[in-house]
Design a protein around this motif. Structure first.
Motif, mmCIF file in Angstrom:
data_model
loop_
_atom_site.group_PDB
_atom_site.id
_atom_site.type_symbol
_atom_site.label_atom_id
_atom_site.label_comp_id
_atom_site.label_asym_id
_atom_site.label_seq_id
_atom_site.Cartn_x
_atom_site.Cartn_y
_atom_site.Cartn_z
ATOM 1 N N GLU A 99 2.080 1.745 -3.381
ATOM 2 C CA GLU A 99 0.965 2.234 -4.205
ATOM 3 C C GLU A 99 0.789 3.738 -3.992
ATOM 4 N N THR A 100 0.894 4.171 -2.734
ATOM 5 C CA THR A 100 0.768 5.603 -2.427
ATOM 6 C C THR A 100 1.842 6.397 -3.153
ATOM 7 N N LEU A 101 3.081 5.904 -3.038
ATOM 8 C CA LEU A 101 4.191 6.616 -3.673
ATOM 9 C C LEU A 101 4.000 6.657 -5.190
ATOM 10 N N PHE A 102 3.525 5.544 -5.751
ATOM 11 C CA PHE A 102 3.266 5.484 -7.196
ATOM 12 C C PHE A 102 2.173 6.481 -7.589
ATOM 13 N N HIS A 103 1.090 6.508 -6.798
ATOM 14 C CA HIS A 103 -0.022 7.421 -7.097
ATOM 15 C C HIS A 103 0.409 8.887 -7.026
ATOM 16 N N LEU A 104 1.374 9.140 -6.127
ATOM 17 C CA LEU A 104 1.842 10.526 -6.013
ATOM 18 C C LEU A 104 2.730 10.907 -7.195
ATOM 19 N N ARG A 142 0.828 -1.203 0.000
ATOM 20 C CA ARG A 142 0.000 0.000 0.000
ATOM 21 C C ARG A 142 0.870 1.263 0.000
ATOM 22 N N GLU A 143 1.966 1.178 0.726
ATOM 23 C CA GLU A 143 2.889 2.319 0.759
ATOM 24 C C GLU A 143 3.471 2.563 -0.644
#
Lengths: 223, 392
Positions: free
Chosen positions: B341-346, B338-339
């Protein structure tokens, strides 16, 4: 940042329908709200706008940039420098404190430089959203509403041309809802940014000149 | 990379249990082979250095290893004795300078080395304080002995009784410390040096007692015969040699037959060395002459075999720890999906995501390597004295 969509299509994996948006045009600095039932494609469109998903058909431009035509690295760079995304489930990093979460885009991309001006702006945003006294706290120690505000600060800090907010007031009490909307409106207006917000709360729509209803954007796929 | 460091620090501190466990595993996996390797290297270097400084050792027949360890490291369980005249024979041959050794007793746990004054210049030993032994009962002590026992010139040092229940055994001799040797970083630092005669007095070959003709104690005399006086067991035997009783000390028997436990031979040139060794080849010779370097290399061969076993063992352990760390990192990647994924989304790049994960592992490895290095260095320093003396 102007948004232009023409015959945009997106097919969900393992689903029998597709998202199809014939046409959408949002002027730069405009505010637009997406409404519609759950599963109607609002969040999907936000992700298409952010370049997280790629469309299967049609055209999508942000300003002068055709997002789907950029390569992966360029899309990521465009996203982190030009788009502020407030995720529905916040997407905060639980082992970081509030300040580091707000600063996160500046940590992970070389295109964003941390300067004293940015630091001052970060402090001002934290102050404006009421989390200035919690900047040294880890985010897993905060309430849902406070976490939402941290996510908003992170999205607004790089002064993006486009702010995508996925139900940013969903976890807030009425007083805080107004406060957050006011911040979003003020910040986007101040920097001429376009604001796209997904909401289920029809009471908030009065602040949006343009409202897009997603009721009819899903079409079944042929057998 | 620098920008990412605060994120890594936060992550490692937040998951401190995992961080500490991985660090301990990696540190242990690095520490063991590093320390064994360093210790074996040091042991080899020290043994070769000592062996090279002693060209030839002559002693009784028997175990070559025992003789070399005895002559070089003063192991007091001597393999046997040889007559003193054997040393004279080496000197008389004209091939080498001979230094006799008689090492059987200890003083406060340190070997008492009975030898001649030639030993000190041939070993390159210098007196730091005081002077070399001049009288019977005098001793000089190695630097470590003086440190450990707090001795200074003028102090007294008692030899250890051989067996407290054996009335006929060697009695302790109260020796006078006349000098302290400079540090030599060798077994000499841990030894007590006396003249051969003093060592033989401890052995019981020589002794001193009250003059039977002048003693005031009638209990000391068993009977008086025509030409001699027979002492009773009550006669007082001196255990301390002083200027007053020095003259009463004497030896019984043929001095040429007095025992030595080894002879160190320092040939005048390589040819002399070879000729000297040749004198001890043959079935009729009851002595053996050895080149310590050759015997030491044979001993080190066994150490290397043992080290190979340890190397294999450590490689196995390192592989297991490596797999364990890989498993933890893999599970960690899943938990951190999930972390990521967050970094990717940012908008984080793939390279940055990889750098973040790799840098964490690199930091753990670096910290573990530093800890293992420090622990290994400390262990090696602590073991240095033991390795230098091999005194156990």
């Amino acid at each position: 940042m102007r948004i232009g969509i023409d015959q945009l299509g997106f097919e969900y994996p393992r689903q029998t329908f597709r998202l199809h948006i014939p046409e959408l045009s949002v002027a730069s600095g405009e505010r637009v709200a997406f409404v519609g039932p759950s599963g109607s494609g609002k969040t999907t469109l936000l992700r298409l706008l952010a370049g997280i998903y790629l469309p299967s058909a049609g055209h999508l431009t942000l300003g002068d940039t055709a997002i789907p035509e950029l390569d992966d690295a360029a899309r990521r760079r465009f996203r982190i420098t030009r788009i502020g995304f407030v995720f529905q489930d916040f997407h905060l990093i639980d082992y970081l404190d509030v300040e580091e979460n707000i600063r996160l885009p500046y940590r992970i991309h070389p295109a964003l430089k941390w300067t004293s001006d940015v630091a001052r702006r970060s402090e001002a945003l934290a102050e404006a959203t009421g989390i200035a006294d919690k900047r040294r706290r880890r985010v897993d120690e905060l309430s849902q509403g406070e976490q939402q505000r941290v996510a908003i600060c992170r999205a607004l800090l790089p002064e993006p041309g486009l702010v995508l907010a996925d139900e940013p007031t969903g976890n807030l009490d009425p007083a805080n809802k107004e406060r957050i909307l006011e911040i979003l409106f003020r910040e986007t207006r101040q920097h001429g940014a376009t604001l796209v917000m997904v909401t289920h709360d029809r009471d908030l729509l009065s602040g949006f000149p343009q409202v897009i209803d997603f009721q009819n954007f899903q079409t079944p796929l042929p057998e | 990379m620098i920008k990412l460091l605060p994120l890594i620090r936060h992550y490692l501190v937040y998951h401190r249990g995992k961080t500490v466990t991985l660090t301990i595993c990696l540190t242990t996996a690095l520490y063991l082979p590093l320390t064994v390797h360093s210790l074996v290297e040091m042991l080899q270097a020290e043994m070769v250095r000592r062996a090279e400084a002693t060209p030839i050792v002559i002693g009784p027949e028997g175990s070559r290893f025992d003789l070399v360890l005895h002559a070089l490291y003063f192991h007091t369980d001597a393999p046997g004795t040889i007559p003193r005249k054997a040393a004279a024979g080496v000197g008389d041959s004209g091939y080498a300078a001979a230094v006799p050794l008689f090492v059987r007793y200890r003083a406060r746990g340190h070997p008492i080395v009975g030898t001649t004054l030639e030993y000190f210049p041939l070993r390159g030993l210098d007196i730091g304080r005081g002077h070399l032994p001049t009288l019977l009962g005098d001793c000089v002590v190695g630097w470590q002995v003086a440190q450990r026992l707090g001795l200074s010139p003028g102090d007294r040092l008692l030899s250890d009784p051989e067996n407290v229940f054996d009335l006929g055994g060697a009695y302790p001799l109260d020796m006078r410390v006349t000098g302290i040797l400079d540090p030599a970083h060798s077994p000499d630092d841990h030894a007590v040096f006396v003249d051969l005669k003093t060592a033989w007095i401890i052995e019981g070959i020589g002794h001193g007692h009250d003059d039977l003709d002048e003693t005031a104690d009638p209990e000391s005399v068993l009977r008086t015969e025509e030409d001699r006086t027979v002492a009773s067991p009550a006669l007082r035997t001196h255990t301390r040699i002083t200027p007053e009783n020095l003259a009463s000390f004497h030896f019984h028997g043929d001095p040429g037959e007095f025992p030595l436990t080894a002879i160190l031979a320092f040939p005048h040139d390589p040819r002399s060395g070879t000729l000297l060794l040749g004198r001890y080849v043959g079935e009729e010779s009851r002595l053996q002459a050895l080149r310590p370097r050759e015997v030491t290399e044979e001993l080190l061969g066994m150490v290397v075999q043992l080290k190979r076993f340890f190397d294999f063992h450590h490689a196995l352990m390192f592989a297991v720890v490596g797999l364990f760390v890989a498993l933890v990192m893999l599970l960690s990647l899943r938990l951190r999906k999930r972390e990521a994924e967050t970094l990717f989304h940012l908008g984080c790049s793939r390279g940055t995501l990889f750098t973040l994960q790799a840098a964490e592992l690199l930091i753990l490895l670096t910290v573990s390597a530093v800890l293992a290095g420090a622990a290994s260095w400390t262990t090696v320093q602590a073991a240095r004295t033991w390795v230098q003396t091999l005194s156990g």
